[in-house]
Design an enzyme around this catalytic site. Sequence first.
Site, PDB file in Angstrom:
ATOM      1  N   CYS A 142     -13.096  -0.966  10.543  1.00  0.00           N
ATOM      2  CA  CYS A 142     -13.000   0.408  10.449  1.00  0.00           C
ATOM      3  C   CYS A 142     -11.971   1.464  10.071  1.00  0.00           C
ATOM      4  CB  CYS A 142     -13.401   0.377  12.342  1.00  0.00           C
ATOM      5  SG  CYS A 142     -11.946  -0.426  12.581  1.00  0.00           S
ATOM      6  N   HIS A 283     -10.260   0.193  17.674  1.00  0.00           N
ATOM      7  CA  HIS A 283     -11.182   1.162  16.972  1.00  0.00           C
ATOM      8  C   HIS A 283     -10.418   2.231  16.308  1.00  0.00           C
ATOM      9  CE1 HIS A 283     -14.958   0.684  15.067  1.00  0.00           C
ATOM     10  NE2 HIS A 283     -15.464   2.008  15.662  1.00  0.00           N
ATOM     11  N   ASN A 305     -18.214   7.622  13.833  1.00  0.00           N
ATOM     12  CA  ASN A 305     -18.036   6.016  13.264  1.00  0.00           C
ATOM     13  C   ASN A 305     -18.838   4.936  12.871  1.00  0.00           C
ATOM     14  OD1 ASN A 305     -17.216   3.438  14.876  1.00  0.00           O
ATOM     15  ND2 ASN A 305     -18.445   4.122  16.408  1.00  0.00           N
TER      16      ASN A 305
END
Length: 337
Positions: A142, A283, A305
């Site tokens: 991420c 994250h 995302n």
Amino acid sequence: MDLKVLIVFGFFIVFVESNLTFKNWLLKYNLNYRTNSPEFNRERKQSFDVSVAFVTVNKLKYNFEYELGLNGFADVPFQQFQNSFNGLILPSDPSQRGSLITYKNFTQILPNLVGITPAAPASVDYRNYSLPVLNQKLCNSCWAFSTLSAIESKLMMKNSSFKTPLSAQSIVDCDTVNLGCSGGWPTKAFNWILQNNGNGVPSADAYPYYGYQMKCRNVPKIPVNLKAVIQDYTNGDEVKMKDIVANSGPIVVAFHVTSYFQLYSDGIFYDPTCNTKCSVVNHAIVIVGYGTDPVTKNDYWIIKNSWGTSWGKNGYGFIARNKGNQCNIACWAIYTT
């Protein structure tokens, strides 16, 4: 209705729906378990049933402002999801968690970065300055995807004709200060591009993504021309965060993922079980705007995302804003000039 009756009723619906919907769900996401072991198939079906129960019971029990759904991660146990689809690692040195500004040849530690002016408008939306949502797959990358997404948006804001996705695989493979598919910190990735990678990144076509770490390859790079990297420790100050987004464009932020977020589908996400300590994040996502719902008057952040388009609203989501620093979204603002 009594809660126990409600839950029993919910599980009855689960039993009927799970078998009817599982095959359709496999078809929708083009999944085929035939090549895996029977044990794996059973575990995935069991996890899917748990997700069906989770979504159904929560719909019956709570009046959420957001929706849960059976997205492409509905067959993944939450513990495995946490271990495989996040990847944010806080720097071990506390001084590297504060406010910093990095140039080509040095980094300066700043106790408090001054808020940006002029005052922010009521809403902004940079999704038109964002390339398609990608999927980090079974790789804790991420940190790489969010970093490159912010850089791509900055390049698009400077040059509307820029439409070239940058290579997350090259960052996973070649970045020597992060840990590839074992995780990383976006500020380190920005700084590595600025200081050690010739201020450029290969295109995704030249260096495609596979979802696992490989040997670094030397391919031609697209200049990204970063002048400075700013890490602002906003410490939950959402007004300051709003000013930064309004005046600097999309920014990378840290976030605390919960099981509700895994199955988020649409609406303004708010999970009161989220941890409220800035040190508890796992994250990295990109804030691409903010606004206020015209009906409920609730404020929200717009986020991008890296879990593909099956998650959320085509890969984007809305997170509660001005509601106690939801899931630590306003602890750090990381961006470039």
